[in-house]
Write a protein that holds these residues in place. Structure first.
Motif, PDB file in Angstrom:
ATOM      1  N   ALA A 269     -39.362   7.742  -8.170  1.00 47.79           N
ATOM      2  CA  ALA A 269     -39.950   8.882  -8.874  1.00 47.79           C
ATOM      3  C   ALA A 269     -39.120   9.198 -10.112  1.00 47.79           C
ATOM      4  CB  ALA A 269     -40.026  10.094  -7.961  1.00 47.79           C
ATOM      5  N   LEU A 270     -39.801   9.607 -11.177  1.00 47.63           N
ATOM      6  CA  LEU A 270     -39.154   9.964 -12.438  1.00 47.63           C
ATOM      7  C   LEU A 270     -39.573  11.390 -12.788  1.00 47.63           C
ATOM      8  CD1 LEU A 270     -40.128   6.709 -14.401  1.00 47.63           C
ATOM      9  CD2 LEU A 270     -38.146   7.042 -12.926  1.00 47.63           C
ATOM     10  N   GLY A 271     -38.613  12.216 -13.172  1.00 45.76           N
ATOM     11  CA  GLY A 271     -38.967  13.596 -13.493  1.00 45.76           C
ATOM     12  C   GLY A 271     -37.950  14.276 -14.383  1.00 45.76           C
ATOM     13  N   LEU A 272     -38.317  15.478 -14.839  1.00 48.87           N
ATOM     14  CA  LEU A 272     -37.460  16.292 -15.701  1.00 48.87           C
ATOM     15  C   LEU A 272     -36.836  17.421 -14.901  1.00 48.87           C
ATOM     16  CD1 LEU A 272     -39.891  16.753 -18.751  1.00 48.87           C
ATOM     17  CD2 LEU A 272     -38.179  14.969 -18.431  1.00 48.87           C
ATOM     18  N   PRO A 273     -35.642  17.868 -15.295  1.00 43.11           N
ATOM     19  CA  PRO A 273     -35.051  19.031 -14.623  1.00 43.11           C
ATOM     20  C   PRO A 273     -35.806  20.309 -14.997  1.00 43.11           C
ATOM     21  CG  PRO A 273     -33.644  18.301 -16.436  1.00 43.11           C
ATOM     22  CD  PRO A 273     -34.732  17.293 -16.306  1.00 43.11           C
ATOM     23  N   VAL A 274     -36.255  21.039 -13.988  1.00 44.49           N
ATOM     24  CA  VAL A 274     -36.962  22.307 -14.176  1.00 44.49           C
ATOM     25  C   VAL A 274     -36.203  23.368 -13.384  1.00 44.49           C
ATOM     26  CG1 VAL A 274     -39.135  23.558 -13.839  1.00 44.49           C
ATOM     27  CG2 VAL A 274     -39.174  21.108 -14.383  1.00 44.49           C
ATOM     28  N   PRO A 275     -35.740  24.486 -13.981  1.00 47.53           N
ATOM     29  CA  PRO A 275     -35.970  24.877 -15.373  1.00 47.53           C
ATOM     30  C   PRO A 275     -35.108  24.114 -16.361  1.00 47.53           C
ATOM     31  CG  PRO A 275     -34.583  26.475 -14.295  1.00 47.53           C
ATOM     32  CD  PRO A 275     -34.974  25.490 -13.239  1.00 47.53           C
ATOM     33  N   ARG A 276     -35.235  24.408 -17.490  1.00 50.04           N
ATOM     34  CA  ARG A 276     -34.942  24.039 -18.859  1.00 50.04           C
ATOM     35  C   ARG A 276     -36.189  23.437 -19.462  1.00 50.04           C
ATOM     36  NH1 ARG A 276     -30.824  20.070 -22.263  1.00 50.04           N
ATOM     37  NH2 ARG A 276     -31.526  20.900 -24.266  1.00 50.04           N
ATOM     38  N   TYR A 277     -36.762  22.430 -18.819  1.00 50.09           N
ATOM     39  CA  TYR A 277     -38.001  21.859 -19.336  1.00 50.09           C
ATOM     40  C   TYR A 277     -39.180  22.430 -18.569  1.00 50.09           C
ATOM     41  CZ  TYR A 277     -34.739  18.644 -21.529  1.00 50.09           C
ATOM     42  OH  TYR A 277     -33.709  18.118 -22.262  1.00 50.09           O
ATOM     43  N   LEU A 278     -40.347  22.331 -19.186  1.00 46.47           N
ATOM     44  CA  LEU A 278     -41.556  22.919 -18.625  1.00 46.47           C
ATOM     45  C   LEU A 278     -42.051  22.089 -17.447  1.00 46.47           C
ATOM     46  CD1 LEU A 278     -43.512  25.275 -19.243  1.00 46.47           C
ATOM     47  CD2 LEU A 278     -44.922  23.636 -20.487  1.00 46.47           C
ATOM     48  N   GLY A 279     -42.446  22.749 -16.364  1.00 40.78           N
ATOM     49  CA  GLY A 279     -42.978  22.048 -15.205  1.00 40.78           C
ATOM     50  C   GLY A 279     -42.834  22.880 -13.952  1.00 40.78           C
ATOM     51  N   ASN A 280     -43.228  22.302 -12.832  1.00 38.31           N
ATOM     52  CA  ASN A 280     -43.117  22.979 -11.547  1.00 38.31           C
ATOM     53  C   ASN A 280     -41.762  22.668 -10.917  1.00 38.31           C
ATOM     54  OD1 ASN A 280     -45.854  23.816 -11.748  1.00 38.31           O
ATOM     55  ND2 ASN A 280     -46.520  21.826 -10.981  1.00 38.31           N
ATOM     56  N   PRO A 281     -41.043  23.682 -10.423  1.00 38.61           N
ATOM     57  CA  PRO A 281     -39.787  23.399  -9.712  1.00 38.61           C
ATOM     58  C   PRO A 281     -40.054  22.487  -8.516  1.00 38.61           C
ATOM     59  CG  PRO A 281     -40.007  25.753 -10.179  1.00 38.61           C
ATOM     60  CD  PRO A 281     -41.330  25.120 -10.511  1.00 38.61           C
ATOM     61  N   LEU A 282     -39.086  21.643  -8.198  1.00 38.49           N
ATOM     62  CA  LEU A 282     -39.275  20.689  -7.115  1.00 38.49           C
ATOM     63  C   LEU A 282     -39.463  21.403  -5.783  1.00 38.49           C
ATOM     64  CD1 LEU A 282     -36.822  17.714  -7.746  1.00 38.49           C
ATOM     65  CD2 LEU A 282     -39.307  17.700  -7.767  1.00 38.49           C
TER      66      LEU A 282
END
Length: 464
Positions: free
Chosen positions: A196-209
């Motif tokens: 799986a590839l993802g962005l750290p949330v918060p800082r970037y927009l998206g749903n928290p893991l």
């Protein structure tokens, strides 16, 4: 064949450091990624590959988390190429449903058929499922992912049931295979893995893991390449450029990715695109570095007055301001498509600083230089000539984006560019785009309408 100081291949075993993996012949070689491993691999990337190999040998799924960019996906594909593993790729979005992961239904001649999707194919065929954009996964797909990751189980729409290899083999000792087939139980391969590839949330927009989903993975922080590794890669690409210019460019870019710059509201500099910038500079050593920085990081468009001042100060600090000995391209002198049969390359000559420099760019299938009906009547001004030359330079290494006010000629220039290189044009209207930092791009008429409704200035609306 891979054989250098980082990887060693002996027989059917590939070794990274003290970790070895026994290769298997892929059933579908066309699903194995190729051309991702370069001649010069950064040491930090080697460490990531070694870690992934360890987790793969332990039968664990992995989650590569880091800032936006292609580095995480590139590392995953390099590992698959290195170990000759087949891949199933899925880009998650807010519109992704469990049907996109499991099965879709098709109607043919009045009969319904179920077609296996990427997750089912990967589980049954023993492939690696690459899920990109995990932070975009909505609640409706999380139970499916959780069950697949934890238990290796999935109930399919056509009545079949995917079962982990361990449980399936236990049942097989008590019942024959015909009975399991009659129960429509399908064995999940023990070689099935998820990256799986993802962005750290918060800082970037998206749903928290989601905590249950997070616990299914072995996670690793894949940040930008260290300065030393990145610098050596850029030196390898830009052998016609002075090492001082490359070092100044990289130092400036990494400054804009620090926590201090983020606190000022500056978006991250696209560090992964520096290799493309250096490729352009390598072909055009006389070109202004600041001009290329404006392509990669159009701060005059994205930022307010304070942000622009901060970027200008950083340019001065690293001595990247324009000087008289560096130039910008002025016009395209000629475009000649290669005469080789089925060649999709063209030799483009660009005038810059009083010199004519020829570079090779991708081209379309139509004869080059022929004006399309859409581009007829286009009167080229000096600025348009200059823009076309810059587009040719960008096209040499990357895709490109034209930013400008309504009616300034973006569409006409794009069609003229396509006509020069023999491309077809397929227009697609976009109404709203949300960037990683939460910024929304709106069409100008919608932007003005929103401004009238809120009755606020441009600066206040841009802050919102």
């Amino acid at each position: 064949m891979i054989n250098n100081s980082y990887f060693s291949l002996s027989g059917d075993t590939v070794t990274i450091g003290d970790v070895s993996y026994k290769l298997r012949k892929p059933k579908n070689p066309e699903l194995v990624p190729v051309n991702y491993i370069s001649d010069s691999v950064a040491q930090s990337v080697i460490q990531h590959l070694r870690w992934i190999m360890q987790k793969d040998l332990l039968g664990q799924d992995v989650f590569l988390i880091g800032p936006p960019g292609p580095l995480r996906r590139s590392i995953a594909m390099q590992y698959l190429e290195l170990t000759k593993r087949e891949v199933e790729y899925m880009a998650l979005s807010r519109d992704t449903t469990e049907t996109d992961l499991k099965q879709r239904r098709e109607i043919r001649a009045g009969t319904a058929y179920y077609i296996d999707q990427c997750a089912v194919r990967a589980a049954t065929e023993g492939r690696i499922l690459v899920l990109e954009g995990l932070e975009k996964a909505e609640r409706n797909v999380l139970p499916v992912l959780n069950n697949l990751l934890e238990n290796r189980e999935m109930q399919l729409e056509d009545g079949r049931f995917l079962m982990s290899a361990e449980r399936y083999d236990k049942l097989l000792k008590e019942h024959d295979k015909e009975a399991l087939d009659a129960w429509r139980i399908v064995r999940v391969s023990e070689d099935f893995r998820v990256i799986a590839l993802g962005l750290p949330v918060p800082r970037y927009l998206g749903n928290p893991l989601d905590p249950p989903l997070r616990s299914r993975f072995q996670a690793r922080d894949v940040y930008y390449l260290p300065f030393k590794d990145h610098l050596s890669q850029l030196y390898f690409i830009g052998n016609n450029i002075s090492t001082e210019r490359i070092s100044q460019l990289l130092s400036f870019a990494m400054t804009l990715c620090t926590q201090e710059s983020s606190s000022l509201g500056l978006p991250d500099f696209p560090l992964d695109s520096l290799s493309s910038a250096v490729q352009i500079l390598n072909s055009f050593p006389m070109m202004s570095v600041k001009h290329i920085i404006n392509w990669l990081y159009p701060y005059n468009v994205l930022l307010g007055k304070e942000g622009q001042t901060a970027v200008e100060d950083a340019l001065k600090r690293f001595e990247l301001q324009d000087s008289r000995k560096f130039f910008v391209p002025t016009n395209v002198v000629s475009v000649k498509k290669r005469e080789e049969e089925q060649s999709l390359q063209a030799d483009v000559t660009i005038s810059i600083g009083g010199e004519a420099v020829t570079c090779q760019v991708p081209a379309g299938t139509h004869p080059s230089g022929v004006q399309s009906p859409a581009a007829e009547g286009f009167v080229r001004t000096f600025s348009h000539e200059q823009l076309l030359a810059q587009m040719m330079q960008s096209h040499m290494v990357k895709d490109l984006c034209l930013i400008g006010q309504k009616g300034c000629g973006k569409t006409v220039v794009a069609k003229a560019f396509a006509a020069l290189l023999g491309y077809n044009v397929e227009p697609i209207m976009l109404y709203q785009i949300t960037l990683y930092d939460g910024t929304r791009l709106l069409r100008e008429d919608r932007y003005r309408k929103l401004q009238e409704e809120l009755q606020i200035s441009d600066e206040d609306l841009q802050q919102k």
